[in-house]
Design a protein around this motif. Sequence first.
Motif, PDB file in Angstrom:
ATOM      1  N   GLY A   1      28.426  -6.942  -4.438  1.00  0.00           N
ATOM      2  CA  GLY A   1      27.282  -7.229  -5.291  1.00  0.00           C
ATOM      3  C   GLY A   1      26.488  -8.441  -4.886  1.00  0.00           C
ATOM      4  N   TRP A   2      26.427  -9.449  -5.786  1.00  0.00           N
ATOM      5  CA  TRP A   2      25.579 -10.615  -5.587  1.00  0.00           C
ATOM      6  C   TRP A   2      25.859 -11.392  -4.302  1.00  0.00           C
ATOM      7  N   PRO A   3      27.082 -11.447  -3.776  1.00  0.00           N
ATOM      8  CA  PRO A   3      27.268 -12.115  -2.490  1.00  0.00           C
ATOM      9  C   PRO A   3      26.399 -11.551  -1.367  1.00  0.00           C
TER      10      PRO A   3
ATOM     11  N   VAL B   1      -0.805 -10.696   2.155  1.00  0.00           N
ATOM     12  CA  VAL B   1       0.360  -9.818   2.339  1.00  0.00           C
ATOM     13  C   VAL B   1       1.210 -10.300   3.507  1.00  0.00           C
ATOM     14  N   MET B   2       2.533 -10.190   3.334  1.00  0.00           N
ATOM     15  CA  MET B   2       3.498 -10.441   4.396  1.00  0.00           C
ATOM     16  C   MET B   2       4.567  -9.365   4.324  1.00  0.00           C
ATOM     17  N   PRO B   3       5.269  -9.090   5.437  1.00  0.00           N
ATOM     18  CA  PRO B   3       6.432  -8.208   5.340  1.00  0.00           C
ATOM     19  C   PRO B   3       7.565  -8.917   4.606  1.00  0.00           C
ATOM     20  N   ARG B   4       8.040  -8.287   3.535  1.00  0.00           N
ATOM     21  CA  ARG B   4       9.070  -8.871   2.679  1.00  0.00           C
ATOM     22  C   ARG B   4      10.120  -7.826   2.354  1.00  0.00           C
ATOM     23  N   MET B   5      11.299  -8.291   2.008  1.00  0.00           N
ATOM     24  CA  MET B   5      12.371  -7.396   1.586  1.00  0.00           C
ATOM     25  C   MET B   5      12.111  -6.828   0.194  1.00  0.00           C
ATOM     26  N   THR B   6      12.776  -5.704  -0.117  1.00  0.00           N
ATOM     27  CA  THR B   6      12.764  -5.123  -1.465  1.00  0.00           C
ATOM     28  C   THR B   6      14.194  -5.210  -2.024  1.00  0.00           C
ATOM     29  N   ASN B   7      14.989  -4.153  -1.845  1.00  0.00           N
ATOM     30  CA  ASN B   7      16.430  -4.184  -2.161  1.00  0.00           C
ATOM     31  C   ASN B   7      17.179  -4.046  -0.840  1.00  0.00           C
TER      32      ASN B   7
ATOM     33  N   ASP C   1      33.506  -0.286  -2.041  1.00  0.00           N
ATOM     34  CA  ASP C   1      33.037  -0.631  -3.384  1.00  0.00           C
ATOM     35  C   ASP C   1      31.636  -1.230  -3.375  1.00  0.00           C
ATOM     36  N   MET C   2      30.733  -0.701  -2.546  1.00  0.00           N
ATOM     37  CA  MET C   2      29.382  -1.254  -2.491  1.00  0.00           C
ATOM     38  C   MET C   2      28.761  -1.324  -3.888  1.00  0.00           C
ATOM     39  N   LYS C   3      28.168  -2.470  -4.186  1.00  0.00           N
ATOM     40  CA  LYS C   3      27.568  -2.686  -5.500  1.00  0.00           C
ATOM     41  C   LYS C   3      26.289  -3.485  -5.333  1.00  0.00           C
ATOM     42  N   LEU C   4      25.271  -3.146  -6.107  1.00  0.00           N
ATOM     43  CA  LEU C   4      24.043  -3.932  -6.139  1.00  0.00           C
ATOM     44  C   LEU C   4      24.181  -5.053  -7.158  1.00  0.00           C
ATOM     45  N   ASP C   5      23.372  -6.100  -7.006  1.00  0.00           N
ATOM     46  CA  ASP C   5      23.433  -7.212  -7.951  1.00  0.00           C
ATOM     47  C   ASP C   5      22.899  -6.780  -9.314  1.00  0.00           C
ATOM     48  N   ALA C   6      23.046  -7.646 -10.296  1.00  0.00           N
ATOM     49  CA  ALA C   6      22.686  -7.292 -11.675  1.00  0.00           C
ATOM     50  C   ALA C   6      21.190  -7.350 -11.948  1.00  0.00           C
ATOM     51  N   GLY C   7      20.396  -7.800 -10.970  1.00  0.00           N
ATOM     52  CA  GLY C   7      18.947  -7.788 -11.143  1.00  0.00           C
ATOM     53  C   GLY C   7      18.339  -9.148 -11.400  1.00  0.00           C
TER      54      GLY C   7
ATOM     55  N   PRO D   1      10.191 -10.619  -6.580  1.00  0.00           N
ATOM     56  CA  PRO D   1      11.500 -10.144  -7.040  1.00  0.00           C
ATOM     57  C   PRO D   1      12.147  -9.235  -6.013  1.00  0.00           C
ATOM     58  N   VAL D   2      13.454  -9.381  -5.815  1.00  0.00           N
ATOM     59  CA  VAL D   2      14.189  -8.589  -4.834  1.00  0.00           C
ATOM     60  C   VAL D   2      15.556  -8.215  -5.388  1.00  0.00           C
ATOM     61  N   GLY D   3      16.220  -7.297  -4.691  1.00  0.00           N
ATOM     62  CA  GLY D   3      17.588  -6.946  -5.003  1.00  0.00           C
ATOM     63  C   GLY D   3      18.464  -7.116  -3.777  1.00  0.00           C
ATOM     64  N   VAL D   4      19.755  -7.340  -3.998  1.00  0.00           N
ATOM     65  CA  VAL D   4      20.714  -7.470  -2.901  1.00  0.00           C
ATOM     66  C   VAL D   4      21.969  -6.691  -3.256  1.00  0.00           C
ATOM     67  N   GLY D   5      22.830  -6.484  -2.273  1.00  0.00           N
ATOM     68  CA  GLY D   5      24.088  -5.810  -2.545  1.00  0.00           C
ATOM     69  C   GLY D   5      24.933  -5.673  -1.303  1.00  0.00           C
ATOM     70  N   GLN D   6      26.203  -5.436  -1.518  1.00  0.00           N
ATOM     71  CA  GLN D   6      27.138  -5.223  -0.422  1.00  0.00           C
ATOM     72  C   GLN D   6      28.489  -4.811  -0.996  1.00  0.00           C
ATOM     73  N   PRO D   7      29.390  -4.290  -0.161  1.00  0.00           N
ATOM     74  CA  PRO D   7      30.769  -4.061  -0.581  1.00  0.00           C
ATOM     75  C   PRO D   7      31.608  -5.314  -0.316  1.00  0.00           C
ATOM     76  N   THR D   8      32.879  -5.271  -0.679  1.00  0.00           N
ATOM     77  CA  THR D   8      33.818  -6.319  -0.276  1.00  0.00           C
ATOM     78  C   THR D   8      33.899  -6.348   1.247  1.00  0.00           C
ATOM     79  N   LEU D   9      33.834  -7.550   1.827  1.00  0.00           N
ATOM     80  CA  LEU D   9      33.843  -7.694   3.284  1.00  0.00           C
ATOM     81  C   LEU D   9      34.876  -8.726   3.710  1.00  0.00           C
ATOM     82  N   ARG D  10      35.537  -8.448   4.814  1.00  0.00           N
ATOM     83  CA  ARG D  10      36.372  -9.463   5.459  1.00  0.00           C
ATOM     84  C   ARG D  10      35.680  -9.935   6.725  1.00  0.00           C
ATOM     85  N   LEU D  11      35.476 -11.262   6.833  1.00  0.00           N
ATOM     86  CA  LEU D  11      34.895 -11.875   8.017  1.00  0.00           C
ATOM     87  C   LEU D  11      35.878 -12.910   8.548  1.00  0.00           C
TER      88      LEU D  11
END
Length: 476
Positions: free
Chosen positions: A247-249, A351-357, A436-442, A454-464
């Motif tokens: 999620g938020w990470p 305008v610029m190129p920007r992320m969404t989710n 367990d990929m999850k998006l952030d709460a918004g 405004p943007v969204g982010v997300g990811q699963p649990t990761l080991r680095l």
Amino acid sequence: MSNPGDLFFSRTGMDRGRVQATVDDALKGADDGELYLEYSQSESFSFDDGRLKAATFDTTQGFGLRSVAGEVTGYAHATDLSEEAIRRAADTVRAVSKGYGGVAAEGPARTNRKLYTDIDPLGSASFEVKVKLLEEMNAYARAKDSRVRQVSCSLSGEWQQVEIIRAGGAAYTDIRPLVRIGVSVVVEQDGRQESGSFGGGGRGSYEIYLQPDYWHDAVDEALRQALVNLDSVPAPAGEMTVVLGPGWPGILLHEAIGHGLEGDFNRKKTSAFAGLLGERVAAPGVTVVDDGTIDGRRGSLSVDDEGTPTSRTVLIEDGILKGYMQDRQNARLMGVAPTGNGRRQSYANQVMPRMTNTYMLGGDKDPGEILASVKNGVYATNFGGGQVDITNGKFVFTCTEAYLIENGKIGPAIKGATLIGNGPDALTRVKMIGNDMKLDAGIGTCGKNGQSVPVGVGQPTLRLDGLTIGGTAQAA
């Protein structure tokens, strides 16, 4: 998208035909450009120290007229939505294409896709209901635990209408709702104070956030984080294995990697990813996408701020760099198609190129298996602020909730941990990807060149493996 009722022309009394003629004349000889019309209403409420501290309401309107000739952009904007103001702006932007002789780019394709409701969130609940919500959140938090010393709650909403008019008569419209709720709790025990927070939101009305089930969970989560931090110990320092929660990470992915995959940085070759299309830039299994088409998400848009439908853009696939996020200008100069990532903070900004989710897809590992694989390390589940250098990908992020991993199990919470690394290098250090990929709460807001969107982010649990932890205690 279709034009719903000539929103701007019925409100202002402008004549569409005359405005269109002005736009056509302003963009003669240009490669691209548009007239961007905006009208928005916004409100915000903040509750602190047991009382309503602020309640604001704002109305904003204006236009921005842009002419693009090669790499040069002429831009003029004003709050005055009138034919005369637009004519004056046309006189200004016309200068960039004088003697240029460009060929107008084809306009964006159209869709009937709509990712959110037209309902005005500001009118979806009364003033009294909104204030009562914040009062109840405050009372609920204080009743939950005697150690609560301070509760801060916030609620905000926006209803934005935009229309993009191009030379030749094409027009694209969108009505964009946006809401957000937040709560922060400070607790104290034996003279020690710690805090926790939670926020959520999306493109819709206030309805879901007024439900007790939702805001009870929000307050519970903020309080849980604060109480966890009461028992935290000093963070270790050194190179360690790090497990990131879902999620938020993903905000680390957004900042350390996402910005480096925006088209302008790569066209100008100032990104660490410039010139690497088709090459391996991440560990096998790492797939990163930017997707502006998810219904109701904070970062989603039916069309971007140039009228291009948003898309699901694969940036990295199984570790191979596949593409960049593009607005129209950078896409044209790089010889590729725009991806629907042309965004601006308001009519007053270009305008610029920007992320969404932006998020990483899930893998095949159970999160428990990932944690069990680590003998000694850090498990980071929440992040605060951070800093990133786009040119080389170096980042520093503060962990607001993290734990030691001891013999494959979650140990004590740690305080003062920072993650230090390099975005492109960190991608190669991914060893295990959770299912367990999850998006952030918004709650995400992205800054770039002084503009916030405004943007969204997300990811699963990761080991680095082998990330640097900054802390106050030595690693084991």
